[in-house]
Design an enzyme around this catalytic site. Structure first.
Site, PDB file in Angstrom:
ATOM      1  N   THR A  83       1.016  -1.283  -0.248  1.00 47.83           N
ATOM      2  CA  THR A  83       0.068  -0.128   0.002  1.00 47.83           C
ATOM      3  C   THR A  83       0.889   1.128  -0.175  1.00 47.83           C
ATOM      4  OG1 THR A  83      -1.763   1.376   1.274  1.00 47.83           O
ATOM      5  CG2 THR A  83       0.085  -0.015   2.641  1.00 47.83           C
ATOM      6  N   CYS A 196      -2.096   5.146  -4.645  1.00 46.51           N
ATOM      7  CA  CYS A 196      -3.088   4.234  -4.198  1.00 46.51           C
ATOM      8  C   CYS A 196      -3.168   2.769  -4.733  1.00 46.51           C
ATOM      9  CB  CYS A 196      -4.229   4.780  -3.659  1.00 46.51           C
ATOM     10  SG  CYS A 196      -5.120   3.725  -2.594  1.00 46.51           S
TER      11      CYS A 196
END
Length: 235
Positions: A83, A196
């Protein structure tokens, strides 16, 4: 082949792409029935999101360090935080283990620099867009970062958590993102960092005329390069 340690479940929707990309790249390079050697530590994302919302980054850092240490103990030769947002504590995680942490923003920055870019737009969670850790990593590659205006940042963040992390892909949300990308282009962005790991579920390179940097794909590809003993720049 080295063993790749993955800190995933952040969310599992993008972690699944990491696993698919990593094994695909290994198969492409080695052929036959080869697949990647990897270990996965998968979080319950709801617990991490609660800490993010509360601003309890100290506790979140403790959990990330524990995950990295668990992977190292299990035999991982390198660790990936699957992430962008949780690279906020990447330095602390790296300091806690003896194996290298492959930084997603560094990998992405190198790719953007190699493409000759000097200024990029950054899309991601509010934490990634508004905190300094990601911009600083890109600045190390001499790349200036611009982010959307506040209302657009809120829209990008909302779509990530309310839709993409739940596997919901809506065409109207894609249009919102593309409109925001156009605004960043008008401000001088030469490319867009999909900062993201869920955003590539919604936006693809074919959706835009300017370079889009899929951080999930780039991170996974760099991990395989390291695992197969190829040259890789690591902090």
């Amino acid at each position: 082949m080295k063993t790749i340690g993955l800190i995933g479940g952040l969310s599992w929707e993008s972690t699944a792409d990491y696993y698919r990309y990593i094994n695909t790249f290994v198969k492409e390079q080695l052929g036959g029935l080869h697949s990647a050697k990897c270990l996965l530590y998968s979080f319950d994302f709801e617990e991490i999101v609660a800490l993010q919302k509360a601003g309890n980054w100290d506790k979140a850092t403790e959990l990330m360090i524990h995950a990295a240490k668990t992977l190292e103990t299990g035999g991982a030769d390198i660790v990936l935080i699957c992430t962008n947002t949780m690279h906020k504590m990447a330095k602390e995680v790296q300091a806690a283990v003896s194996i290298p942490l492959l930084h997603i923003a560094e990998v992405t920055g190198i790719e953007a620099k190699d493409a000759g870019l000097k200024k990029v737009g950054l899309l991601g969670t509010m934490f990634t867009m508004e905190h300094s850790f990601y911009k600083e990593a890109l600045l190390d590659q001499e790349i200036e970062t611009i982010v959307p205006e506040k209302e657009d940042r809120e829209a990008v963040h909302r779509i990530i958590f309310d839709e993409l992390c739940k596997g919901i892909i809506l065409p109207e949300s894609k249009e919102i993102y593309l409109h925001i990308i156009d605004k960043l282009l008008a401000q001088g962005a030469e490319g867009i960092i999909l900062g993201c790991t869920e955003i590539p579920l919604l936006i693809k390179q074919e959706d835009s005329s300017i370079p889009l940097f899929d951080t999930t794909l780039l991170h996974a590809k760099a991990a395989v390069s390291y695992a197969l003993n190829k040259e890789l720049v690591l902090k």
